[in-house]
Design a protein around this motif. Structure first.
Motif, PDB file in Angstrom:
ATOM      1  N   LEU A 153       0.830  -1.202   0.000  1.00  0.00           N
ATOM      2  CA  LEU A 153       0.000   0.000   0.000  1.00  0.00           C
ATOM      3  C   LEU A 153       0.866   1.255   0.000  1.00  0.00           C
ATOM      4  O   LEU A 153       0.591   2.210  -0.727  1.00  0.00           O
ATOM      5  CB  LEU A 153      -0.910  -0.003   1.231  1.00  0.00           C
ATOM      6  N   ALA A 154       1.919   1.263   0.821  1.00  0.00           N
ATOM      7  CA  ALA A 154       2.798   2.430   0.905  1.00  0.00           C
ATOM      8  C   ALA A 154       3.537   2.675  -0.405  1.00  0.00           C
ATOM      9  O   ALA A 154       3.922   3.813  -0.708  1.00  0.00           O
ATOM     10  CB  ALA A 154       3.801   2.241   2.044  1.00  0.00           C
ATOM     11  N   ALA A 155       3.739   1.610  -1.175  1.00  0.00           N
ATOM     12  CA  ALA A 155       4.425   1.725  -2.467  1.00  0.00           C
ATOM     13  C   ALA A 155       3.455   2.039  -3.595  1.00  0.00           C
ATOM     14  O   ALA A 155       3.838   2.002  -4.768  1.00  0.00           O
ATOM     15  CB  ALA A 155       5.175   0.429  -2.768  1.00  0.00           C
ATOM     16  N   GLY A 156       2.220   2.327  -3.280  1.00  0.00           N
ATOM     17  CA  GLY A 156       1.240   2.660  -4.306  1.00  0.00           C
ATOM     18  C   GLY A 156       0.706   1.460  -5.044  1.00  0.00           C
ATOM     19  O   GLY A 156       0.208   1.578  -6.159  1.00  0.00           O
ATOM     20  N   GLY A 157       0.809   0.280  -4.430  1.00  0.00           N
ATOM     21  CA  GLY A 157       0.267  -0.922  -5.040  1.00  0.00           C
ATOM     22  C   GLY A 157       1.269  -1.710  -5.853  1.00  0.00           C
ATOM     23  O   GLY A 157       0.987  -2.814  -6.291  1.00  0.00           O
ATOM     24  N   ASP A 158       2.466  -1.161  -6.047  1.00  0.00           N
ATOM     25  CA  ASP A 158       3.475  -1.825  -6.874  1.00  0.00           C
ATOM     26  C   ASP A 158       4.809  -1.796  -6.138  1.00  0.00           C
ATOM     27  O   ASP A 158       5.422  -0.742  -5.984  1.00  0.00           O
ATOM     28  CB  ASP A 158       3.601  -1.103  -8.216  1.00  0.00           C
ATOM     29  N   VAL A 159       5.294  -2.943  -5.677  1.00  0.00           N
ATOM     30  CA  VAL A 159       6.516  -2.998  -4.867  1.00  0.00           C
ATOM     31  C   VAL A 159       7.769  -3.199  -5.712  1.00  0.00           C
ATOM     32  O   VAL A 159       8.880  -3.236  -5.181  1.00  0.00           O
ATOM     33  CB  VAL A 159       6.432  -4.127  -3.812  1.00  0.00           C
ATOM     34  N   LEU A 160       7.627  -3.327  -7.037  1.00  0.00           N
ATOM     35  CA  LEU A 160       8.778  -3.608  -7.895  1.00  0.00           C
ATOM     36  C   LEU A 160       9.367  -2.334  -8.501  1.00  0.00           C
ATOM     37  O   LEU A 160       8.650  -1.398  -8.832  1.00  0.00           O
ATOM     38  CB  LEU A 160       8.376  -4.555  -9.023  1.00  0.00           C
ATOM     39  N   VAL A 161      10.694  -2.318  -8.636  1.00  0.00           N
ATOM     40  CA  VAL A 161      11.395  -1.205  -9.275  1.00  0.00           C
ATOM     41  C   VAL A 161      11.291  -1.382 -10.791  1.00  0.00           C
ATOM     42  O   VAL A 161      11.465  -2.482 -11.312  1.00  0.00           O
ATOM     43  CB  VAL A 161      12.878  -1.178  -8.858  1.00  0.00           C
ATOM     44  N   ARG A 162      11.027  -0.269 -11.492  1.00  0.00           N
ATOM     45  CA  ARG A 162      10.878  -0.320 -12.947  1.00  0.00           C
ATOM     46  C   ARG A 162      11.785   0.742 -13.568  1.00  0.00           C
ATOM     47  O   ARG A 162      11.710   1.910 -13.213  1.00  0.00           O
ATOM     48  CB  ARG A 162       9.413  -0.098 -13.331  1.00  0.00           C
ATOM     49  N   ASP A 163      12.626   0.335 -14.508  1.00  0.00           N
ATOM     50  CA  ASP A 163      13.632   1.225 -15.096  1.00  0.00           C
ATOM     51  C   ASP A 163      13.042   2.467 -15.740  1.00  0.00           C
ATOM     52  O   ASP A 163      13.546   3.563 -15.580  1.00  0.00           O
ATOM     53  CB  ASP A 163      14.449   0.466 -16.158  1.00  0.00           C
ATOM     54  N   ASN A 164      11.980   2.299 -16.512  1.00  0.00           N
ATOM     55  CA  ASN A 164      11.456   3.394 -17.322  1.00  0.00           C
ATOM     56  C   ASN A 164      10.159   3.972 -16.799  1.00  0.00           C
ATOM     57  O   ASN A 164       9.325   4.440 -17.555  1.00  0.00           O
ATOM     58  CB  ASN A 164      11.261   2.913 -18.765  1.00  0.00           C
ATOM     59  N   GLY A 165       9.972   3.906 -15.495  1.00  0.00           N
ATOM     60  CA  GLY A 165       8.762   4.482 -14.923  1.00  0.00           C
ATOM     61  C   GLY A 165       7.751   3.435 -14.535  1.00  0.00           C
ATOM     62  O   GLY A 165       7.824   2.284 -14.954  1.00  0.00           O
ATOM     63  N   GLU A 166       6.796   3.840 -13.730  1.00  0.00           N
ATOM     64  CA  GLU A 166       5.784   2.918 -13.239  1.00  0.00           C
ATOM     65  C   GLU A 166       4.920   2.416 -14.381  1.00  0.00           C
ATOM     66  O   GLU A 166       4.573   3.143 -15.292  1.00  0.00           O
ATOM     67  CB  GLU A 166       4.935   3.601 -12.164  1.00  0.00           C
ATOM     68  N   GLY A 167       4.552   1.155 -14.293  1.00  0.00           N
ATOM     69  CA  GLY A 167       3.746   0.545 -15.326  1.00  0.00           C
ATOM     70  C   GLY A 167       4.584  -0.167 -16.371  1.00  0.00           C
ATOM     71  O   GLY A 167       4.057  -0.901 -17.189  1.00  0.00           O
ATOM     72  N   ARG A 168       5.911   0.059 -16.360  1.00  0.00           N
ATOM     73  CA  ARG A 168       6.790  -0.589 -17.323  1.00  0.00           C
ATOM     74  C   ARG A 168       7.259  -1.937 -16.769  1.00  0.00           C
ATOM     75  O   ARG A 168       6.952  -2.319 -15.649  1.00  0.00           O
ATOM     76  CB  ARG A 168       8.001   0.314 -17.621  1.00  0.00           C
ATOM     77  N   ALA A 169       8.059  -2.636 -17.573  1.00  0.00           N
ATOM     78  CA  ALA A 169       8.565  -3.941 -17.153  1.00  0.00           C
ATOM     79  C   ALA A 169       9.437  -3.789 -15.908  1.00  0.00           C
ATOM     80  O   ALA A 169      10.253  -2.873 -15.809  1.00  0.00           O
ATOM     81  CB  ALA A 169       9.360  -4.573 -18.284  1.00  0.00           C
ATOM     82  N   ALA A 170       9.260  -4.696 -14.959  1.00  0.00           N
ATOM     83  CA  ALA A 170      10.016  -4.634 -13.706  1.00  0.00           C
ATOM     84  C   ALA A 170      11.456  -5.079 -13.920  1.00  0.00           C
ATOM     85  O   ALA A 170      11.753  -5.910 -14.769  1.00  0.00           O
ATOM     86  CB  ALA A 170       9.348  -5.533 -12.668  1.00  0.00           C
ATOM     87  N   ASN A 171      12.366  -4.485 -13.136  1.00  0.00           N
ATOM     88  CA  ASN A 171      13.774  -4.868 -13.193  1.00  0.00           C
ATOM     89  C   ASN A 171      13.935  -6.316 -12.756  1.00  0.00           C
ATOM     90  O   ASN A 171      13.434  -6.705 -11.705  1.00  0.00           O
ATOM     91  CB  ASN A 171      14.609  -3.975 -12.278  1.00  0.00           C
ATOM     92  N   PHE A 172      14.652  -7.079 -13.551  1.00  0.00           N
ATOM     93  CA  PHE A 172      14.853  -8.495 -13.240  1.00  0.00           C
ATOM     94  C   PHE A 172      16.326  -8.844 -13.398  1.00  0.00           C
ATOM     95  O   PHE A 172      16.945  -8.528 -14.424  1.00  0.00           O
ATOM     96  CB  PHE A 172      14.019  -9.377 -14.172  1.00  0.00           C
ATOM     97  N   ASP A 173      16.884  -9.465 -12.349  1.00  0.00           N
ATOM     98  CA  ASP A 173      18.284  -9.877 -12.376  1.00  0.00           C
ATOM     99  C   ASP A 173      18.342 -11.329 -12.841  1.00  0.00           C
ATOM    100  O   ASP A 173      18.004 -12.245 -12.090  1.00  0.00           O
ATOM    101  CB  ASP A 173      18.891  -9.739 -10.974  1.00  0.00           C
ATOM    102  N   PHE A 174      18.765 -11.532 -14.072  1.00  0.00           N
ATOM    103  CA  PHE A 174      18.779 -12.884 -14.625  1.00  0.00           C
ATOM    104  C   PHE A 174      19.843 -13.767 -13.977  1.00  0.00           C
ATOM    105  O   PHE A 174      19.750 -14.986 -14.006  1.00  0.00           O
ATOM    106  CB  PHE A 174      19.004 -12.831 -16.143  1.00  0.00           C
TER     107      PHE A 174
END
Length: 220
Positions: free
Chosen positions: A143-164
């Motif tokens: 909730l504190a993160a606005g509903g999305d806890v994942l970091v996204r390189d190009n802004g919210e709503g984009r693909a989440a950062n993933f460490d392969f």
């Protein structure tokens, strides 16, 4: 943990039972991009609406009509603040009351057990109370993160950062701190299992520090 309430602002990328997409402006370019993201999220998450009432041949995806649904979502969003935004602070406060109550009880019990070198008792208290605490902390972080806890390189709503290399996503700090704390508790339990009292004491200090840090972040 419990899923954050879903709303128009959260439609888009699936995340912990809720779909997260926030912050795109309504300029012409952003609106087009936003509409595409909404379409992708809806197509991935809602029940299939089959064109003509018939699915395609077995092994193929059914055709999904999403255009009108996207337009409806965007139009509704422009009407004003979502229920998610209006209720988030209230829910966070309610959950924190529950978390603080359980945390205080558990801390008192674990402190007493470890001070007497009764590691198994400390482990028992953690097992009894952490289920409730962990679930509520994850909900508050989401909730504190606005509903999305994942970091996204190009802004919210984009693909989440993933460490392969590690097979993990990158979490926002408000969500990562509790996860580190939970990992520390798991190590503490293992220390108790192998009767390493000193290591258990050190892990407990780190766990309590992590909880205090998380509470400070919520107040920022």
């Amino acid at each position: 943990g419990l899923s954050a309430p879903c709303s128009i602002k959260n439609i888009g990328v699936r995340n912990g039972g809720c779909l997260a997409l926030r912050g795109a402006s309504h300029t012409s370019d952003a609106a087009v991009d936003r509409r595409q993201l909404l379409g992708a999220g809806i197509a991935a998450s809602v029940p299939l609406f089959v064109a003509g009432g018939k699915a395609e041949a077995k092994g193929q995806f059914a055709k999904i009509e999403v255009g009108k649904m996207v337009d409806d979502y965007v139009a509704q969003e422009k009407k004003g603040p979502s229920l998610y935004d209006a209720e988030a602070d209230k829910v966070i406060k309610e959950r924190l009351v529950k978390i603080d109550r359980e945390w205080a009880k558990m801390t008192k019990e674990v402190d007493a057990a470890l001070s007497k070198k009764l590691c198994n008792e400390a482990k028992g208290s953690l097992g009894l109370r952490m289920g409730t605490i962990k679930q509520a902390m994850r909900e508050v972080s989401r909730l504190a993160a606005g509903g999305d806890v994942l970091v996204r390189d190009n802004g919210e709503g984009r693909a989440a950062n993933f460490d392969f290399s590690t097979g993990t996503f990158t979490y926002k700090s408000i969500a990562q701190v509790p996860e580190d704390m939970f990992a520390g508790i798991n190590r503490l339990v293992e220390d108790c299992r192998i009767k390493d009292q000193e290591a258990a004491n050190e892990e407990w200090v780190e766990v309590k520090s992590g909880f205090a840090k998380w509470k400070e972040m919520l107040n920022e």
